[in-house]
Design an enzyme around this catalytic site. Structure first.
Site, PDB file in Angstrom:
ATOM      1  N   GLU A  43       7.527  46.091  26.526  1.00  0.00           N
ATOM      2  CA  GLU A  43       8.725  46.247  25.689  1.00  0.00           C
ATOM      3  C   GLU A  43       9.876  46.897  26.451  1.00  0.00           C
ATOM      4  O   GLU A  43      10.809  47.426  25.842  1.00  0.00           O
ATOM      5  CB  GLU A  43       8.406  47.065  24.423  1.00  0.00           C
ATOM      6  CG  GLU A  43       7.303  46.500  23.554  1.00  0.00           C
ATOM      7  CD  GLU A  43       7.650  45.178  22.847  1.00  0.00           C
ATOM      8  OE1 GLU A  43       8.706  44.595  23.159  1.00  0.00           O
ATOM      9  OE2 GLU A  43       6.837  44.742  22.029  1.00  0.00           O
ATOM     10  N   HIS A  69       8.415  53.648  20.461  1.00  0.00           N
ATOM     11  CA  HIS A  69       7.982  52.553  19.586  1.00  0.00           C
ATOM     12  C   HIS A  69       6.533  52.786  19.193  1.00  0.00           C
ATOM     13  O   HIS A  69       5.724  53.210  20.025  1.00  0.00           O
ATOM     14  CB  HIS A  69       8.123  51.221  20.328  1.00  0.00           C
ATOM     15  CG  HIS A  69       7.400  50.086  19.687  1.00  0.00           C
ATOM     16  ND1 HIS A  69       7.674  49.656  18.402  1.00  0.00           N
ATOM     17  CD2 HIS A  69       6.389  49.291  20.125  1.00  0.00           C
ATOM     18  CE1 HIS A  69       6.880  48.639  18.112  1.00  0.00           C
ATOM     19  NE2 HIS A  69       6.080  48.409  19.134  1.00  0.00           N
ATOM     20  N   HIS A 105       3.363  51.876  15.719  1.00  0.00           N
ATOM     21  CA  HIS A 105       2.950  51.017  14.603  1.00  0.00           C
ATOM     22  C   HIS A 105       2.446  51.870  13.432  1.00  0.00           C
ATOM     23  O   HIS A 105       1.275  51.775  13.065  1.00  0.00           O
ATOM     24  CB  HIS A 105       1.829  50.074  15.067  1.00  0.00           C
ATOM     25  CG  HIS A 105       2.145  49.241  16.271  1.00  0.00           C
ATOM     26  ND1 HIS A 105       1.168  48.657  17.062  1.00  0.00           N
ATOM     27  CD2 HIS A 105       3.337  48.878  16.825  1.00  0.00           C
ATOM     28  CE1 HIS A 105       1.734  47.967  18.046  1.00  0.00           C
ATOM     29  NE2 HIS A 105       3.045  48.097  17.935  1.00  0.00           N
ATOM     30  N   GLU A 148      14.113  65.635   2.307  1.00  0.00           N
ATOM     31  CA  GLU A 148      14.566  65.830   3.689  1.00  0.00           C
ATOM     32  C   GLU A 148      15.093  64.565   4.374  1.00  0.00           C
ATOM     33  O   GLU A 148      15.744  64.661   5.413  1.00  0.00           O
ATOM     34  CB  GLU A 148      13.404  66.354   4.543  1.00  0.00           C
ATOM     35  CG  GLU A 148      12.763  67.613   3.990  1.00  0.00           C
ATOM     36  CD  GLU A 148      13.070  68.839   4.829  1.00  0.00           C
ATOM     37  OE1 GLU A 148      13.077  68.690   6.059  1.00  0.00           O
ATOM     38  OE2 GLU A 148      13.302  69.913   4.253  1.00  0.00           O
ATOM     39  N   HIS A 168       5.568  44.644  12.178  1.00  0.00           N
ATOM     40  CA  HIS A 168       5.156  45.089  13.516  1.00  0.00           C
ATOM     41  C   HIS A 168       5.151  46.621  13.650  1.00  0.00           C
ATOM     42  O   HIS A 168       4.123  47.206  13.949  1.00  0.00           O
ATOM     43  CB  HIS A 168       6.063  44.450  14.580  1.00  0.00           C
ATOM     44  CG  HIS A 168       5.673  44.766  15.991  1.00  0.00           C
ATOM     45  ND1 HIS A 168       5.632  43.836  17.008  1.00  0.00           N
ATOM     46  CD2 HIS A 168       5.294  45.928  16.574  1.00  0.00           C
ATOM     47  CE1 HIS A 168       5.236  44.416  18.131  1.00  0.00           C
ATOM     48  NE2 HIS A 168       5.036  45.695  17.896  1.00  0.00           N
TER      49      HIS A 168
HETATM   50  P1  13P Z   1       2.599  47.531  25.737  1.00  0.00           P
HETATM   51  O1  13P Z   1       1.117  47.856  25.893  1.00  0.00           O
HETATM   52  O2  13P Z   1       3.040  46.484  26.717  1.00  0.00           O
HETATM   53  O3  13P Z   1       3.433  48.771  25.784  1.00  0.00           O
HETATM   54  O4  13P Z   1       2.791  46.853  24.296  1.00  0.00           O
HETATM   55  C1  13P Z   1       2.374  47.513  23.135  1.00  0.00           C
HETATM   56  C2  13P Z   1       3.193  47.143  21.956  1.00  0.00           C
HETATM   57  O5  13P Z   1       3.249  47.889  21.000  1.00  0.00           O
HETATM   58  C3  13P Z   1       3.941  45.852  21.946  1.00  0.00           C
HETATM   59  O6  13P Z   1       4.882  45.831  20.923  1.00  0.00           O
HETATM   60 ZN    ZN Z   2       4.388  47.166  19.221  1.00  0.00          ZN
END
Ligand code: 13P
Ligand code: ZN
Length: 270
Positions: free
Chosen positions: A116, A139, A141, A169, A210
């Site tokens: 990413e 980033h 999940h 908050e 995602h």
């Molecule tokens: P990477 O392992 O390449 O960082 O990818 C993980 C991910 O969350 C892709 O969106």
């Molecule tokens: Zn991801």
């Protein structure tokens, strides 16, 4: 030269990744982090003129020329970062107009930076234009935010308003709200550009079905941003199917904002 494993920026990165993993935000290799390093800090702990190898990026980022970033590696498990930082993390310098990431340290098994990287570096450029103190793109999940993208309207104003209404908050922590991208193929320059465009106006960008991107001045602040939005999404999923007896009104949210000196995104409150 000081031991890199004792560098405050490295210690904080390892701790943050471990904390993200323990929150359940980073299953397997899910998630990635990039931290813009201060050149003088980095130079205390590594030879910043070293070039272990050059890795092509596949995109241009002329505004980031010469800058150094500590990044997670592609396919690396957050769970394993504390056990072997040098294998799972890397320090890169952006050279040749962004076309090349010069590896200065880490990725010791021959690995590459996160898939990413386009979204990270393009977002760094966008956030730097908005605020030169910004250093972190993160980033992950988180389950509740991700789940919310299956059942909630993805309109950014509506999505933000719901989150603001879930905890007192929220408006203090993300007055700029949450921007939302529809599902797109990850790991591409296209999603990188789309994420960076969204980062022009908010420090949180949801990737539908995602995960989420957050940006901030340091790792703590960025973690806290995602943590707060994720908490709000959790409350939403706990109450969305129940009869409502109370709400946090727009007037209450305005009072919170005024009291804490933040300006909610223009036009997003009634
Ligand atoms: P990477 O392992 O390449 O960082 O990818 C993980 C991910 O969350 C892709 O969106
Ligand atoms: Zn991801």
């Amino acid at each position: 030269m000081k031991d890199i494993l004792e560098a405050p920026f490295l210690i904080e990165m390892v701790r943050t990744a471990a904390n993200m993993y323990s929150h359940g935000w980073d299953e397997r290799n899910g998630g990635n982090i990039s931290l813009r390093l201060d050149e003088a800090d980095a130079a205390q702990h590594l030879d910043t003129s070293a070039a272990i190898r050059d890795i092509p990026t596949g995109f241009e980022a002329p505004e980031l020329e010469g800058l150094c970033f500590l990044v997670t590696g592609a396919g690396k498990y957050f769970k394993n970062i504390p056990y072997d930082p040098a294998r799972n993390l890397g320090i890169i310098r952006i050279v040749q107009g962004g076309n090349t990431a010069r590896l200065l340290w880490g990725l010791s098994d021959g690995g590459s930076f996160t898939s990413e990287l386009p979204a990270h570096l393009m977002s760094h450029a966008a956030r730097l234009r908005a605020d030169p103190r910004q250093r972190v793109v993160m980033h992950c999940h988180p389950s509740n935010l991700l789940a919310m993208t299956y059942v909630h309207d993805l309109d950014e104003r509506a999505f933000t308003r719901t989150l603001w209404q879930m905890c007192t908050e929220c408006v203090m922590v993300f007055p700029d709200g949450v921007n939302v991208l529809p599902w797109m193929l990850c790991g591409t320059n296209e999603i990188g550009r789309a994420t960076a465009d969204k980062m022009e106006t908010a420090r949180l960008v949801v990737w539908a079905q995602h995960g989420i991107y957050g940006a901030g001045a340091d790792l703590d602040e960025t973690f806290g941003l995602i943590e707060t939005a994720e908490k709000a999404a959790e409350i939403y999923l706990k109450i969305a199917h129940l009869p409502l007896k109370a709400t946090l009104s727009d007037s209450a949210i305005r009072q919170i904002a005024a009291h804490t000196g933040v300006t909610p995104r223009e036009g997003w409150l009634e």
